[in-house]
Scaffold this motif. Structure first.
Motif, PDB file in Angstrom:
ATOM      1  N   VAL A  52       4.480  18.205  -3.063  1.00 59.18           N
ATOM      2  CA  VAL A  52       4.139  17.376  -2.489  1.00 59.18           C
ATOM      3  C   VAL A  52       4.083  15.857  -3.133  1.00 59.18           C
ATOM      4  CG1 VAL A  52       2.028  16.278  -1.332  1.00 59.18           C
ATOM      5  CG2 VAL A  52       2.595  18.633  -0.943  1.00 59.18           C
ATOM      6  N   MET A  53       3.471  16.093  -4.438  1.00 63.45           N
ATOM      7  CA  MET A  53       3.939  14.703  -5.297  1.00 63.45           C
ATOM      8  C   MET A  53       5.381  14.224  -5.322  1.00 63.45           C
ATOM      9  SD  MET A  53       1.788  12.510  -6.545  1.00 63.45           S
ATOM     10  CE  MET A  53       0.199  13.637  -6.906  1.00 63.45           C
ATOM     11  N   GLN A  54       6.345  15.003  -5.646  1.00 64.95           N
ATOM     12  CA  GLN A  54       7.535  14.739  -5.485  1.00 64.95           C
ATOM     13  C   GLN A  54       8.179  13.973  -4.326  1.00 64.95           C
ATOM     14  OE1 GLN A  54      10.423  17.598  -7.269  1.00 64.95           O
ATOM     15  NE2 GLN A  54       8.855  18.820  -7.846  1.00 64.95           N
ATOM     16  N   LEU A  55       7.731  14.667  -3.114  1.00 67.02           N
ATOM     17  CA  LEU A  55       8.040  13.855  -1.755  1.00 67.02           C
ATOM     18  C   LEU A  55       7.490  12.619  -1.800  1.00 67.02           C
ATOM     19  CD1 LEU A  55       9.041  14.004   0.956  1.00 67.02           C
ATOM     20  CD2 LEU A  55       6.961  15.488   1.731  1.00 67.02           C
ATOM     21  N   ALA A  56       6.002  12.458  -2.190  1.00 67.74           N
ATOM     22  CA  ALA A  56       5.552  11.135  -2.326  1.00 67.74           C
ATOM     23  C   ALA A  56       6.141   9.923  -3.073  1.00 67.74           C
ATOM     24  CB  ALA A  56       4.008  11.565  -2.680  1.00 67.74           C
ATOM     25  N   ARG A  57       6.819  10.582  -4.020  1.00 63.14           N
ATOM     26  CA  ARG A  57       7.534   9.440  -5.160  1.00 63.14           C
ATOM     27  C   ARG A  57       8.581   9.306  -4.339  1.00 63.14           C
ATOM     28  NH1 ARG A  57       8.027   7.924 -11.074  1.00 63.14           N
ATOM     29  NH2 ARG A  57      10.015   6.725 -10.765  1.00 63.14           N
ATOM     30  N   ALA A  83       0.496  11.781 -13.739  1.00 58.85           N
ATOM     31  CA  ALA A  83       1.122  11.466 -15.235  1.00 58.85           C
ATOM     32  C   ALA A  83       2.691  12.227 -15.232  1.00 58.85           C
ATOM     33  CB  ALA A  83       0.439  11.849 -16.271  1.00 58.85           C
ATOM     34  N   ARG A  84       2.689  13.469 -14.752  1.00 58.09           N
ATOM     35  CA  ARG A  84       3.971  14.198 -14.980  1.00 58.09           C
ATOM     36  C   ARG A  84       4.973  13.683 -13.956  1.00 58.09           C
ATOM     37  NH1 ARG A  84       2.717  19.235 -12.273  1.00 58.09           N
ATOM     38  NH2 ARG A  84       1.232  19.491 -13.989  1.00 58.09           N
ATOM     39  N   PHE A  85       4.772  13.054 -13.108  1.00 54.83           N
ATOM     40  CA  PHE A  85       5.761  12.719 -11.976  1.00 54.83           C
ATOM     41  C   PHE A  85       5.712  11.133 -12.175  1.00 54.83           C
ATOM     42  CE2 PHE A  85       4.790  16.812  -9.985  1.00 54.83           C
ATOM     43  CZ  PHE A  85       5.930  17.203 -10.254  1.00 54.83           C
ATOM     44  N   LYS A  86       5.232  10.682 -12.988  1.00 54.76           N
ATOM     45  CA  LYS A  86       5.236   9.082 -13.300  1.00 54.76           C
ATOM     46  C   LYS A  86       4.974   8.265 -12.017  1.00 54.76           C
ATOM     47  CE  LYS A  86       8.538  10.117 -17.313  1.00 54.76           C
ATOM     48  NZ  LYS A  86       9.790   9.699 -17.816  1.00 54.76           N
ATOM     49  N   MET A  87       3.872   8.552 -11.611  1.00 51.74           N
ATOM     50  CA  MET A  87       3.656   7.770 -10.230  1.00 51.74           C
ATOM     51  C   MET A  87       3.124   6.219 -10.599  1.00 51.74           C
ATOM     52  SD  MET A  87       4.297   9.999  -7.989  1.00 51.74           S
ATOM     53  CE  MET A  87       3.788   9.171  -6.662  1.00 51.74           C
ATOM     54  N   ASN A  88       2.712   6.025 -11.859  1.00 51.54           N
ATOM     55  CA  ASN A  88       2.511   4.776 -12.296  1.00 51.54           C
ATOM     56  C   ASN A  88       3.695   3.796 -12.236  1.00 51.54           C
ATOM     57  OD1 ASN A  88       3.451   6.145 -14.465  1.00 51.54           O
ATOM     58  ND2 ASN A  88       3.312   4.412 -15.782  1.00 51.54           N
ATOM     59  N   GLU A  89       4.759   4.313 -12.243  1.00 52.02           N
ATOM     60  CA  GLU A  89       5.856   3.558 -12.161  1.00 52.02           C
ATOM     61  C   GLU A  89       6.437   3.058 -10.565  1.00 52.02           C
ATOM     62  OE1 GLU A  89       8.646   5.881 -15.435  1.00 52.02           O
ATOM     63  OE2 GLU A  89       9.151   5.919 -13.296  1.00 52.02           O
ATOM     64  N   PHE A  94       2.219   2.952  -3.938  1.00 51.22           N
ATOM     65  CA  PHE A  94       1.679   4.429  -4.036  1.00 51.22           C
ATOM     66  C   PHE A  94       0.157   4.072  -4.098  1.00 51.22           C
ATOM     67  CE2 PHE A  94      -0.003   8.382  -6.138  1.00 51.22           C
ATOM     68  CZ  PHE A  94       0.488   9.212  -4.998  1.00 51.22           C
ATOM     69  N   ARG A  95      -0.683   4.562  -3.212  1.00 51.37           N
ATOM     70  CA  ARG A  95      -2.246   4.404  -3.363  1.00 51.37           C
ATOM     71  C   ARG A  95      -2.969   5.802  -2.829  1.00 51.37           C
ATOM     72  NH1 ARG A  95      -1.200   0.824  -5.902  1.00 51.37           N
ATOM     73  NH2 ARG A  95      -1.941  -1.401  -5.672  1.00 51.37           N
ATOM     74  N   ILE A  96      -3.948   5.887  -3.299  1.00 49.36           N
ATOM     75  CA  ILE A  96      -4.853   7.107  -3.487  1.00 49.36           C
ATOM     76  C   ILE A  96      -6.366   6.646  -2.706  1.00 49.36           C
ATOM     77  CG2 ILE A  96      -5.613   9.101  -4.447  1.00 49.36           C
ATOM     78  CD1 ILE A  96      -3.660   7.941  -6.679  1.00 49.36           C
ATOM     79  N   ALA A  97      -6.801   7.370  -1.612  1.00 47.08           N
ATOM     80  CA  ALA A  97      -7.911   7.507  -1.067  1.00 47.08           C
ATOM     81  C   ALA A  97      -8.465   8.889  -1.054  1.00 47.08           C
ATOM     82  CB  ALA A  97      -7.992   6.590   0.171  1.00 47.08           C
ATOM     83  N   THR A  98      -9.825   8.977  -1.242  1.00 47.25           N
ATOM     84  CA  THR A  98     -10.376  10.337  -1.154  1.00 47.25           C
ATOM     85  C   THR A  98     -11.358  10.670  -0.163  1.00 47.25           C
ATOM     86  OG1 THR A  98     -12.264   9.590  -2.928  1.00 47.25           O
ATOM     87  CG2 THR A  98     -10.114  10.127  -3.728  1.00 47.25           C
ATOM     88  N   SER A  99     -11.840   9.786   0.435  1.00 48.07           N
ATOM     89  CA  SER A  99     -13.102  10.322   1.452  1.00 48.07           C
ATOM     90  C   SER A  99     -13.169   9.375   2.900  1.00 48.07           C
ATOM     91  CB  SER A  99     -14.347   9.991   0.783  1.00 48.07           C
ATOM     92  OG  SER A  99     -14.413   8.704   0.292  1.00 48.07           O
TER      93      SER A  99
END
Length: 208
Positions: A52-57, A83-89, A94-99
């Motif tokens: 899923v993270m690879q797809l998001a990237r 960190a593993r998929f370097k999403m900071n790049e 890319f944004r994250i929400a939780t609730s």
């Protein structure tokens, strides 16, 4: 008054905007429309979260991605995948929400320049019923909703998730670090996206 019926000529004349990817992505998932609904499921430890993270990237190449992390929040395991998929790049897309409640998410998506791709992880943790989920999807026909589902006996867990799988155009099952397309855009039976080649080798001793 009866609803309009389309002729074969009208159907054939329609054009669709598809994801312009190639390589492993096109081989495994074909060229689905950019606004298609996805349902991804798999057992814990199958490589589902990494896929899923690879797809998001990958999707950040085509628009902004909103990751609704209902199940993990922004806990340590989620942080490690970031960190593993370097999403900071790709943080500009890319944004994250939780609730967010479904009403809050609806309001967010009505804003100008709202995300094109919305990942719901997981459908069970979000706690939505099927009718309100279908209504959300139909309210935003230009957006792509990607639902992640927990699994039971090889199928999405719960009646609502099973219904959502039938609704989705792209259905993906992750097993043994391989992501298999089971949806309408399947290019060829048995083809898969390799989530983690080393993991495949460890579990099967055969990457093919």
């Amino acid at each position: 008054m009866p609803k309009r019926a389309f002729s074969p000529k009208e159907v054939l004349a329609k054009t669709y905007r598809t994801l312009p990817w190639d390589g492993e992505w096109a081989e495994a998932f074909g060229l689905p429309t950019v606004n298609e609904t996805w349902l991804i499921h798999g057992q814990s430890g199958s490589g589902k979260s990494s896929f899923v993270m690879q797809l998001a990237r990958k999707l950040t190449e085509y628009g902004t991605v909103l990751f609704m992390s209902y199940e993990e929040g922004v806990g340590q395991s989620f942080q490690k995948r970031i960190a593993r998929f370097k999403m900071n790049e790709v943080q500009g897309r890319f944004r994250i929400a939780t609730s967010d409640t479904i009403e809050e998410l609806t309001a967010r998506l009505r804003c100008k320049k709202s995300p094109r791709f919305v990942i719901i992880d997981s459908f069970q943790a979000a706690g939505w019923e099927y009718p309100e989920t279908e209504s959300l999807i139909k309210s935003f026909p230009r957006k792509c909703f990607i639902f992640i589902s927990q699994e039971h006996k090889g199928q999405p867990m719960g009646k609502a998730a099973v219904r959502l799988k039938f609704f989705a155009g792209v259905k993906v099952r992750v097993s043994g670090y391989k992501a298999y397309c089971q949806g309408r855009f399947i290019p060829a039976p048995g083809v898969y996206y390799p989530v983690w080649t080393e993991g495949i080798l460890k579990t099967t001793n055969n990457p093919g």
